[in-house]
Design a protein around this motif. Sequence first.
Motif, PDB file in Angstrom:
ATOM      1  N   PHE A 155      -0.655  -5.768  -9.014  1.00  0.00           N
ATOM      2  CA  PHE A 155      -1.690  -4.701  -9.414  1.00  0.00           C
ATOM      3  C   PHE A 155      -2.649  -4.948 -10.558  1.00  0.00           C
ATOM      4  CE2 PHE A 155       1.880  -2.698  -7.178  1.00  0.00           C
ATOM      5  CZ  PHE A 155       1.174  -1.769  -6.024  1.00  0.00           C
ATOM      6  N   HIS A 201      15.145  -7.632  -4.965  1.00  0.00           N
ATOM      7  CA  HIS A 201      15.873  -6.643  -4.138  1.00  0.00           C
ATOM      8  C   HIS A 201      15.846  -7.158  -2.765  1.00  0.00           C
ATOM      9  CE1 HIS A 201      16.937  -2.634  -2.378  1.00  0.00           C
ATOM     10  NE2 HIS A 201      15.957  -2.964  -1.686  1.00  0.00           N
ATOM     11  N   LEU A 204       4.901  -0.448  -8.166  1.00  0.00           N
ATOM     12  CA  LEU A 204       5.733  -1.694  -7.940  1.00  0.00           C
ATOM     13  C   LEU A 204       6.819  -1.906  -7.364  1.00  0.00           C
ATOM     14  CD1 LEU A 204       5.655  -4.736  -8.786  1.00  0.00           C
ATOM     15  CD2 LEU A 204       6.666  -3.757 -11.334  1.00  0.00           C
ATOM     16  N   ALA A 205       7.803  -1.000  -7.557  1.00  0.00           N
ATOM     17  CA  ALA A 205       8.887  -0.919  -6.754  1.00  0.00           C
ATOM     18  C   ALA A 205       8.752  -1.071  -5.455  1.00  0.00           C
ATOM     19  CB  ALA A 205       9.879   0.264  -7.146  1.00  0.00           C
ATOM     20  N   GLU A 206       7.934  -0.230  -4.999  1.00  0.00           N
ATOM     21  CA  GLU A 206       7.547   0.070  -3.407  1.00  0.00           C
ATOM     22  C   GLU A 206       7.031  -1.221  -2.805  1.00  0.00           C
ATOM     23  OE1 GLU A 206       7.900   2.856  -1.257  1.00  0.00           O
ATOM     24  OE2 GLU A 206       6.890   1.839   0.289  1.00  0.00           O
ATOM     25  N   ILE A 233       7.407  -4.176  -3.909  1.00  0.00           N
ATOM     26  CA  ILE A 233       8.082  -5.714  -3.865  1.00  0.00           C
ATOM     27  C   ILE A 233       9.355  -5.335  -2.825  1.00  0.00           C
ATOM     28  CG2 ILE A 233       7.912  -6.791  -6.103  1.00  0.00           C
ATOM     29  CD1 ILE A 233      10.349  -5.024  -6.763  1.00  0.00           C
ATOM     30  N   ILE A 268      11.211  -2.235  -2.159  1.00  0.00           N
ATOM     31  CA  ILE A 268      11.977  -1.257  -2.297  1.00  0.00           C
ATOM     32  C   ILE A 268      11.854   0.112  -1.498  1.00  0.00           C
ATOM     33  CG2 ILE A 268      13.205   0.190  -3.935  1.00  0.00           C
ATOM     34  CD1 ILE A 268      13.130  -2.024  -5.851  1.00  0.00           C
TER      35      ILE A 268
END
Lengths: 286, 253, 322
Positions: B82, B102, C197-199, C201, C203
């Motif tokens: 982003f 992850h 960001l978590a989504e 990558i 998650i």
Amino acid sequence: MEMTAIAQSLLNGLAISGIYILIALGLTLVLSIMGIVQISHGEIYMVGAYCVYYLIKSAGFSFIPALIVATLFVGCIGVFLERVFFRPFRGDPDRAMTVSISLILIIQNIVLFLAGGNPKSYSSPFTGVLFIFGIVIAWKRLIIVIVGFGLLVLLFLFIRYTKTGQAMLAISQEREGAALQGINIDFVSAVAMFLGCALAAVAAGFIGSLFSISPTMGSFALMKGIAVIILGGLGSIAGAVIGGLILGLIDGVLPAITSTYTAGLVGFAAIIIILLFRPQGIWGHE
Amino acid sequence: MLEVKGLSKFFGGLEAVSNIDMTVKAGEIFGLIGPNGAGKTTFFNLINGVIRPTRGRVIFEGQDITGKKPHSVAKKGIIRTFQANNIFPDFTVIENVSLSCHLKTGIGIFEASLHTPGSKKKEKDVLERSYEIIKHAGLESFTNTAANSLSHGHKRILGIANALAAEPKLLMLDEPLGGMNAEEVSETINLIRRLLDDGLTILLIEHNMRATMSLCDRIFVINFGKKIAEGNPAEVKENPEVIKAYLGAGQNA
Amino acid sequence: MTYLLTSLFLTVCLIFLPHFMSGPYYVHVFIITMMNIILTSSLRLISLSGQISLAHGGMMTIGAYTSALLVMRLGLSTWYAMLIAGLFVALVACLTGFPFMRLKGIYFSIVTVFFSEMVVLITQQWESLTGGSGGIYNIPAPGAIVVTGLFNIDFLSKIHFYYFALFLMIASLLILYAIEKSRIGFILKGIKQTDSLAESIGINTIGFKVLAYSTGCFFAGIVGAFYSHYISAMCPDTFGFFYTINILVYMTVGGIEVFAGPILGAFVLTILPEITRVLKEFMPFIFAAVLIAVIFFLPEGLAGLFSRLIAFIKKIIRIKNA
């Protein structure tokens, strides 16, 4: 259902709408100017009702002067709260919300301590009924519709035609830009808090003349106020009016058709569904 | 590798992205440029599923991924960065990257909460892998620094490292050089070159024209959501439409 | 290590404490305190993902009614009923969580408030099942645990409930602590910081938020069920809006950043009104003062105060040694 009965419940709905709109306008003003969901707004409203009660019962005021004094006084409480509790946390909505939640407990406990937990009531000076086309209209409800919509017009004129009102509009649309243009955010926030709390006090003053008042009456008002501004679109005055009309009519008319419980359930379910599919509300923009 | 067919997105009446066809081949670096507000970031959001397209299809390695959630798109191998919020600010650099691993940890929920010997070994593997990625990105001297206290340039590089940790097949970079100083720019360009040597496919949005022209194999130009040119850097540079778009934008700015 | 020793020490204290208490009233206060600690800590688990839930009251109500009705209508053993109640609440949280968790910040909180209000309305309305606004009475206590010759816990005395609550609290805190220290806790904290960001990558952020929500609500359900068997009566509005607000305040006052924060907050704010009963008249003002002090001076809550105190003491020792 009979025509007159329908008209009757519509009028009840409008009176409830008037109350809801007054509560929601305060929430919406504070949200759009200060950027916080003022959860203790219900408590402000409750304080308003108690002020009217004590002015009538202890100070010997009659209803209308009591309402006016209470409105101004609660408005000043609003200014005080803004200065002491909300200004330090401007731009930090999470902590401002914590402050607001704490204020619920603080205000409620103080009123409980001073006034006790028993419900209290006072009567409306607007007695008697009006007959129009065979419909019985109680003055004490009609006056709420008149005052509610009258204040709405005044608020509109204030925002449209005064410098402070225009500044409020500017801040609600773009905070940083407004600050750059030399608008005094401190002053405008105080005005917003004053107006918001004063409107809540008016609503509470009238509610107290219809029903009894208690230290826990604020949470109901808060729920309805939040429901209204979600329905209409957060931070929008037109949205608060439309949301208040819709929810007031639902709450005024549905109990007559079904039960009070079902009406309550329908109200909450409608809000949840609206939030899920249209988070910006009916009137809000994407 | 990535095939976009007739992709469109309307916001209200506004066409943010309009009928875009595009193909990105495996192993190449493909530039997406255009004036501010041309719809580049919206285009990224459409591909990785942050928003759903109004029309059109996104096909990745022969599979239709249109309208899938970002985390499922990530699982297929498309990872994007982003312009802002590329890092977990309260974590250290190594924590950032190991969280971003992850997808590759393979640690199940129950394994994670029960602390089985297997999960301990996997945790160790994750840390080792994370350290390798950090070294690859040139951040090894900051391994245990809080991400928030990195310089702006290093934050952006950490953003790329986070994306790499998710093992992309296609990496989409949204203005990776934005706000960097000259030294950081050349560091990042070197990093991107190293990634290309590793065989990664890259889709790049960048305002730094010199960097874009020198890096990209092919360039795709959009303005007001529409394609105005496509070709190798030399061709695009000469294209009258492109020159007009950029001069026009320059006059407005 | 200090953490472990402190916890062990506190546990031992809590085991022997009832023998020094002057009456059943104090035992009751401690039982309520332990309930509040579980509630506050489980609420913090949900807040690790960055979402503040105000559904705990509603979830407790569901748990309490489910367990009580399973025992009274179906004659199930109390032990199974409580566990089923917890799982049922977790299921409800899971089903409602997927739509709710799409909302962020205050919107999520508001929806959870309305959910709780709907639970109250439904329990009031559904008289044939729940007994309506009047509530249900004579909810049986848990079945006796008898090991001949060793002990006989029949739940006739409050002390037995005390040990049951203590067991529940320790078990809950251990589970919550394990979750937080596991990869799940790590991922939740990441989601809280930058969920886009978590989504991106890979998650499944909604999935993890719902997982935290269901798990947190599971404990709320268990505590609700425990309460109904302990008090043996339950009303639709026992756990209303203000009950949830109180839990939220315990959490905030204690400090949301560290695991011990909510425990400290729930303990101090439940016990404080009781030990200052002499000053009962002025309680609202003491409470107000504590809240205001924490809001203004302790952004990290009481737990922050403790770590500051420790740092301060260490500094003094260092100065003395120097």
